[in-house]
Structures are given as C-alpha cells and as structure tokens.
Design a protein around this motif. Structure first.
Motif, PDB file in Angstrom:
ATOM      1  N   ALA A 153       0.828  -1.208   0.000  1.00 53.32           N
ATOM      2  CA  ALA A 153       0.000   0.000   0.000  1.00 53.32           C
ATOM      3  C   ALA A 153       0.863   1.258   0.000  1.00 53.32           C
ATOM      4  CB  ALA A 153      -0.920  -0.019   1.222  1.00 53.32           C
ATOM      5  N   GLN A 154       1.946   1.249   0.756  1.00 51.17           N
ATOM      6  CA  GLN A 154       2.872   2.383   0.753  1.00 51.17           C
ATOM      7  C   GLN A 154       3.435   2.621  -0.646  1.00 51.17           C
ATOM      8  OE1 GLN A 154       5.643   0.815   3.567  1.00 51.17           O
ATOM      9  NE2 GLN A 154       4.788   1.950   5.304  1.00 51.17           N
ATOM     10  N   GLU A 155       3.818   1.541  -1.281  1.00 49.44           N
ATOM     11  CA  GLU A 155       4.394   1.614  -2.623  1.00 49.44           C
ATOM     12  C   GLU A 155       3.415   2.270  -3.593  1.00 49.44           C
ATOM     13  OE1 GLU A 155       6.922  -1.664  -5.134  1.00 49.44           O
ATOM     14  OE2 GLU A 155       4.980  -2.295  -4.346  1.00 49.44           O
ATOM     15  N   GLU A 156       2.154   1.852  -3.555  1.00 45.05           N
ATOM     16  CA  GLU A 156       1.152   2.411  -4.459  1.00 45.05           C
ATOM     17  C   GLU A 156       0.858   3.869  -4.120  1.00 45.05           C
ATOM     18  OE1 GLU A 156      -1.591   2.827  -7.543  1.00 45.05           O
ATOM     19  OE2 GLU A 156       0.143   1.525  -7.189  1.00 45.05           O
ATOM     20  N   TYR A 157       0.871   4.201  -2.848  1.00 49.19           N
ATOM     21  CA  TYR A 157       0.639   5.587  -2.420  1.00 49.19           C
ATOM     22  C   TYR A 157       1.732   6.513  -2.947  1.00 49.19           C
ATOM     23  CZ  TYR A 157       0.331   9.566   0.822  1.00 49.19           C
ATOM     24  OH  TYR A 157       0.260  10.820   1.372  1.00 49.19           O
ATOM     25  N   LEU A 158       2.988   6.140  -2.738  1.00 53.72           N
ATOM     26  CA  LEU A 158       4.096   6.979  -3.214  1.00 53.72           C
ATOM     27  C   LEU A 158       4.079   7.093  -4.729  1.00 53.72           C
ATOM     28  CD1 LEU A 158       6.910   5.712  -0.830  1.00 53.72           C
ATOM     29  CD2 LEU A 158       5.802   7.945  -0.760  1.00 53.72           C
ATOM     30  N   ARG A 159       3.803   5.984  -5.408  1.00 55.82           N
ATOM     31  CA  ARG A 159       3.740   6.024  -6.870  1.00 55.82           C
ATOM     32  C   ARG A 159       2.636   6.977  -7.330  1.00 55.82           C
ATOM     33  NH1 ARG A 159       1.026   5.120 -10.943  1.00 55.82           N
ATOM     34  NH2 ARG A 159      -0.744   4.453  -9.652  1.00 55.82           N
ATOM     35  N   THR A 160       1.485   6.923  -6.657  1.00 53.14           N
ATOM     36  CA  THR A 160       0.342   7.760  -7.044  1.00 53.14           C
ATOM     37  C   THR A 160       0.648   9.242  -6.881  1.00 53.14           C
ATOM     38  OG1 THR A 160      -1.235   6.013  -6.474  1.00 53.14           O
ATOM     39  CG2 THR A 160      -2.075   8.270  -6.526  1.00 53.14           C
TER      40      THR A 160
ATOM     41  N   GLY B 114      10.667  16.284  -6.843  1.00 49.75           N
ATOM     42  CA  GLY B 114      10.679  14.855  -6.610  1.00 49.75           C
ATOM     43  C   GLY B 114      10.115  14.557  -5.232  1.00 49.75           C
ATOM     44  N   MET B 115      10.188  13.276  -4.859  1.00 50.68           N
ATOM     45  CA  MET B 115       9.625  12.801  -3.602  1.00 50.68           C
ATOM     46  C   MET B 115      10.725  12.575  -2.565  1.00 50.68           C
ATOM     47  SD  MET B 115       6.310  12.426  -4.142  1.00 50.68           S
ATOM     48  CE  MET B 115       5.875  11.428  -2.699  1.00 50.68           C
ATOM     49  N   THR B 116      10.404  12.885  -1.317  1.00 57.00           N
ATOM     50  CA  THR B 116      11.126  12.325  -0.188  1.00 57.00           C
ATOM     51  C   THR B 116      10.224  11.237   0.387  1.00 57.00           C
ATOM     52  OG1 THR B 116      12.229  14.424   0.285  1.00 57.00           O
ATOM     53  CG2 THR B 116      12.193  12.782   2.047  1.00 57.00           C
ATOM     54  N   VAL B 117      10.765  10.059   0.634  1.00 58.64           N
ATOM     55  CA  VAL B 117       9.936   8.914   1.028  1.00 58.64           C
ATOM     56  C   VAL B 117       9.057   9.252   2.230  1.00 58.64           C
ATOM     57  CG1 VAL B 117      10.011   6.584   1.995  1.00 58.64           C
ATOM     58  CG2 VAL B 117      11.417   7.164  -0.002  1.00 58.64           C
ATOM     59  N   GLY B 118       9.634   9.905   3.227  1.00 57.56           N
ATOM     60  CA  GLY B 118       8.867  10.273   4.410  1.00 57.56           C
ATOM     61  C   GLY B 118       9.692  11.143   5.315  1.00 57.56           C
TER      62      GLY B 118
ATOM     63  N   ARG C  70      14.802   0.912  -0.760  1.00 57.68           N
ATOM     64  CA  ARG C  70      14.974   0.729  -2.209  1.00 57.68           C
ATOM     65  C   ARG C  70      13.619   0.510  -2.886  1.00 57.68           C
ATOM     66  NH1 ARG C  70      20.149   0.571  -3.769  1.00 57.68           N
ATOM     67  NH2 ARG C  70      21.766   0.065  -2.227  1.00 57.68           N
ATOM     68  N   ARG C  71      12.742  -0.235  -2.240  1.00 56.66           N
ATOM     69  CA  ARG C  71      11.428  -0.483  -2.828  1.00 56.66           C
ATOM     70  C   ARG C  71      10.609   0.802  -2.891  1.00 56.66           C
ATOM     71  NH1 ARG C  71       6.910  -4.899  -0.700  1.00 56.66           N
ATOM     72  NH2 ARG C  71       5.320  -4.382  -2.271  1.00 56.66           N
ATOM     73  N   MET C  72      10.633   1.612  -1.831  1.00 56.90           N
ATOM     74  CA  MET C  72       9.856   2.854  -1.825  1.00 56.90           C
ATOM     75  C   MET C  72      10.392   3.856  -2.849  1.00 56.90           C
ATOM     76  SD  MET C  72       7.453   2.195   0.250  1.00 56.90           S
ATOM     77  CE  MET C  72       7.593   0.391   0.124  1.00 56.90           C
ATOM     78  N   LEU C  73      11.697   3.935  -2.962  1.00 60.06           N
ATOM     79  CA  LEU C  73      12.277   4.860  -3.942  1.00 60.06           C
ATOM     80  C   LEU C  73      11.988   4.402  -5.371  1.00 60.06           C
ATOM     81  CD1 LEU C  73      15.589   5.609  -2.067  1.00 60.06           C
ATOM     82  CD2 LEU C  73      13.910   7.328  -2.758  1.00 60.06           C
ATOM     83  N   ALA C  74      11.960   3.093  -5.582  1.00 59.30           N
ATOM     84  CA  ALA C  74      11.608   2.577  -6.911  1.00 59.30           C
ATOM     85  C   ALA C  74      10.164   2.948  -7.263  1.00 59.30           C
ATOM     86  CB  ALA C  74      11.799   1.063  -6.952  1.00 59.30           C
ATOM     87  N   ALA C  75       9.269   2.957  -6.259  1.00 54.99           N
ATOM     88  CA  ALA C  75       7.891   3.366  -6.511  1.00 54.99           C
ATOM     89  C   ALA C  75       7.817   4.838  -6.901  1.00 54.99           C
ATOM     90  CB  ALA C  75       7.041   3.097  -5.264  1.00 54.99           C
ATOM     91  N   CYS C  76       8.606   5.676  -6.220  1.00 53.48           N
ATOM     92  CA  CYS C  76       8.651   7.098  -6.585  1.00 53.48           C
ATOM     93  C   CYS C  76       9.155   7.273  -8.006  1.00 53.48           C
ATOM     94  CB  CYS C  76       9.553   7.857  -5.601  1.00 53.48           C
ATOM     95  SG  CYS C  76       8.998   7.851  -3.885  1.00 53.48           S
ATOM     96  N   GLU C  77      10.194   6.542  -8.349  1.00 48.22           N
ATOM     97  CA  GLU C  77      10.763   6.632  -9.703  1.00 48.22           C
ATOM     98  C   GLU C  77       9.774   6.144 -10.751  1.00 48.22           C
ATOM     99  OE1 GLU C  77      13.550   7.322 -12.777  1.00 48.22           O
ATOM    100  OE2 GLU C  77      13.431   8.072 -10.711  1.00 48.22           O
TER     101      GLU C  77
END
Length: 419
Positions: free
Chosen positions: A121-128, A141-145, A172-179
C-alpha cells in the motif's frame, strides 16, 4: 556533477499558517497562495510540503482523489510564484506527533517496514503522488517520508522493529515506486540523526549516503549540542556542517549532492535574540562544504499558539510569524539567498580529515561516538573551533591513497591526537 557546476537552492519547509498540517482537512487554496506569496517574497526558490498520510490514504485500498488533487493545486500555486516543490510522502511523524493510518495500528497492528500488505500500500501511495505531479515542471521529486526511521527503534514508545538489511530493502522499494511514478526526478529519503548517532539503529549512514538521488541531513542542535556547547559555540554553529561532512565519509560518488533538508533555530536553546546570527552562521558554515545541493529551513511560518500540545520550541521556528510578518531569521536567509543567487558554489577543498571508526561501515554498529559528547564529535568540534575545516574519512579508507586523492585530502588525524 562537480560542485563548481551547482547553483545553490534556498527554500523552506512549508508549515501552513491556518491549521498547521491539519489544513488538508479544510483546504483553502487562497490561504495557501497567501502563505506561498510570503515565502516567495523572501527570495526562496522551493518548498518542501507534507501530505498527512492518514488523510490521503485512510484505507489501505483507498487513496483519496480529492486529496491528491489538492496537492496538485498547491504545487501549481507554488509554480505561479516561482517555487519548486518537494513532496514528503509518508507522514509519518511531524513536530512530536505521529500520523499513521488506522490500518497499521492497534487492532490492525502491522509492521510498517516488513508487512507485505502495508508495504504494498505504501508503494502504491508513493507512486500515485509522484505520478500526479510527474508532468509539473516545478516538481522536484519525492522524499519517502519525514524521519520515518523514528518508527523503527527506540526511543519511540511503540517501534516497528526491523533489521538494517530489511530497512535497506524497504528504502529501495519505496524509492523505486517514486521513480516509477515520476521518472528522472530527485527522489530521496531522510532520517533524523539516530541514523548517524545511535548504535545499532537499523537505518544507517551508508543507506543515507548511497541510496536515492541525494544525501539528506536534518540538523537540530537541541540534541545535546547546544546544551553542551552553548548557542554560540563552534559545535553548535557548525552542527549542520558536521553532519554534511560526516555523511560525505560514506559517499561512493565523491560529488554526490548533499541536501541540508531541515535545520532551524530552536528556542530556548537558541535565544530569539540570537536567531538571525545562528541562521547566518549555520548556513555560512554549511556553504563551506562542497557539493551542497541547498538549504531548506524549518520552517516557513510559526505555529499558531492556539493549537495545543506542541513542544514549546515548535511554536517559534518560522522564518515568518503566523500572520506572515518577516522575522529576523527570515530576513537573514533572504539576505543569504540574494547574495548567492546565480552564483556557482565551489568552496575550497577540505584537506584535513578526522578518522572515524564505527566498525563495519555498512551496519555501523559503533555510532555513539559521533553524537554530541562522543569522542569523535568533540574532536571534530575542537578542530573546527581552531579553524581547521575538518572533513571525515572512514577508518578502512584512511590509508587508501586513491580515495584520499579523489577527495583532495592531504592529512588524516585521529581523534586521540586532537587536543
């Protein structure tokens, strides 16, 4: 990118004047525009903004379209005033308050970093969020949190325990979602100083310095620095520079950008009468560090004193008052921004490095000496007070001629040799 090619960025962490970060509940674009006008009038060029995670994703399967639309409206309003925008995704923690969705707590208690439902869910939120802003030219750009590492370990009263390898995999997973949401933007993560100062903390200096598009440091002198050294001590005025140089010790790319993403003048540790001086001294010392991306002051506006239960220092950290009047610290940062506008940042190299031994450089089990009062911290501060301009080198690299040469270092000093 060599530091000589960089133009410095100056900005503020945006704290809304009406309702603090609860303003998302009663979003008023006219109030936001007035706040951004007052920030732009200081000559700043960017803001860092904070969606409240529980309001944007109140259910694991629901990311509220209206909330995302309001974030886009804020970003567009910033663009109209010449301000770029960095968005922190997972809030997370702000000014002593935790903001976590109900689907992660109490009856639905799940680990923020390892539970597959939560991380998905975090991954989809950051991607969105990233995708919603991907076409905006002023979206940095995004800062993860915001300092989400505080949930992973003590002193948090209810930590979500995680190993340093699990923390790295999560980052790494959260940053990949942002990218994925916004390819090619400056996506990064940011921790509070336990990552640098706390033995065994699962978020590590190596992660901060090697994962993401830049290394972020958050400098707060109420961590024992000002208490020990006073508001005008070299260690206090150079704390931000110290963290920047400490971070550089772990860099694999000698020209990786460093972002002083949070720094402020907390009362009473820094008296109100000395806030402008502290602001100028802190930024000037940070600007004496190479490869600095920019400085983002905490925060734009004071917190409304009608709001309850904040730690006292949180109410007065703004560059502007709650009714948008410029404070001495705001005038100071405006002068600095004007002085550096359009000027390339290329400070003289630091040639002397203090040797840091934290054990294994990846896990860094022995970080306590880097904290205020620690042997390494106090040795670095002593050298800085003597005008030495110390850098930091990890012990395994202290005799690596190629590494020292690449960084322009000609002398190494060990803490026990200082003073």
């Amino acid at each position: 990118m060599p530091d000589a090619a960089r133009t410095l960025r100056f900005g503020a962490n945006y704290t809304p004047t009406k309702g603090w970060f609860h303003h998302w509940l009663d979003f008023d674009l006219d109030e936001v525009r007035a706040d951004l006008d007052s920030i732009a009038a200081l000559g700043l060029d960017h803001v860092r903004v904070f969606p409240l995670w529980p309001l944007f994703q109140p259910n694991r399967a629901l990311i509220r379209p209206r909330a995302v639309e309001q974030l886009v409206q804020l970003t567009d309003a910033a663009a109209e005033r010449g301000l770029d925008v960095n968005v922190d995704g997972l809030q997370g923690h702000l000014s002593s308050f935790d903001f976590l969705p109900a689907w992660t707590r109490t009856w639905h208690r799940r680990n923020l970093f390892t539970d597959p439902d939560v991380t998905g869910a975090q991954e989809e939120y950051l991607r969105t969020l990233a995708a919603a802003l991907a076409e905006r030219p002023n979206f940095l750009g995004m800062t993860v949190g915001n300092e989400i590492n505080q949930f992973s370990d003590g002193p948090h009263p209810d930590p979500d325990r995680v190993s340093h390898t699990e923390a790295e995999a999560w980052l790494r997973r959260m940053l990949a979602a942002c990218e994925k949401g916004a390819p090619g933007r400056l996506h990064l993560h940011a921790e509070y100083d336990a990552a640098w100062y706390q033995d065994g903390h699962p978020f590590t200096p190596a992660q901060a310095a090697r994962i993401g598009g830049a290394t972020a440091v958050h400098s707060w002198v109420f961590n024992g620095t000002a208490q020990r050294h006073g508001p005008g001590g070299a260690a206090t005025e150079q704390h931000a520079a110290y963290l920047i140089e400490l971070a550089r010790a772990w860099h694999l790319d000698p020209h990786r950008p460093l972002w002083l993403q949070e720094v402020g003048a907390p009362q009473p540790h820094i008296p109100a009468s000395g806030a402008a001086h502290f602001t100028e001294a802190t930024i000037d010392n940070a600007l004496d560090c190479a490869d600095l991306w920019g400085v983002t002051w905490w925060c734009s506006h004071d917190v409304d004193r009608e709001l309850a239960d904040f730690p006292l220092l949180e109410y007065s950290l703004g560059l502007l008052t709650n009714d948008r009047a410029v404070k001495p610290a705001g005038a100071a940062i405006a002068r600095i921004a004007e002085r550096w506008r359009g000027t390339a940042h290329a400070p003289a190299p630091r040639t002397t490095a203090l040797v840091l031994d934290v054990g294994d450089p990846v896990a860094a089990p022995d970080r306590a000496g880097c904290a205020p009062g620690g042997a390494f911290f106090e040795a670095w501060a002593r050298l800085a007070a003597e005008g030495v301009r110390p850098a930091v080198v990890l012990a395994p690299l202290a005799e690596d001629a190629a590494h020292l040469s690449a960084r322009g270092l000609t002398e190494v000093v060990r803490p026990e040799q200082v003073g």
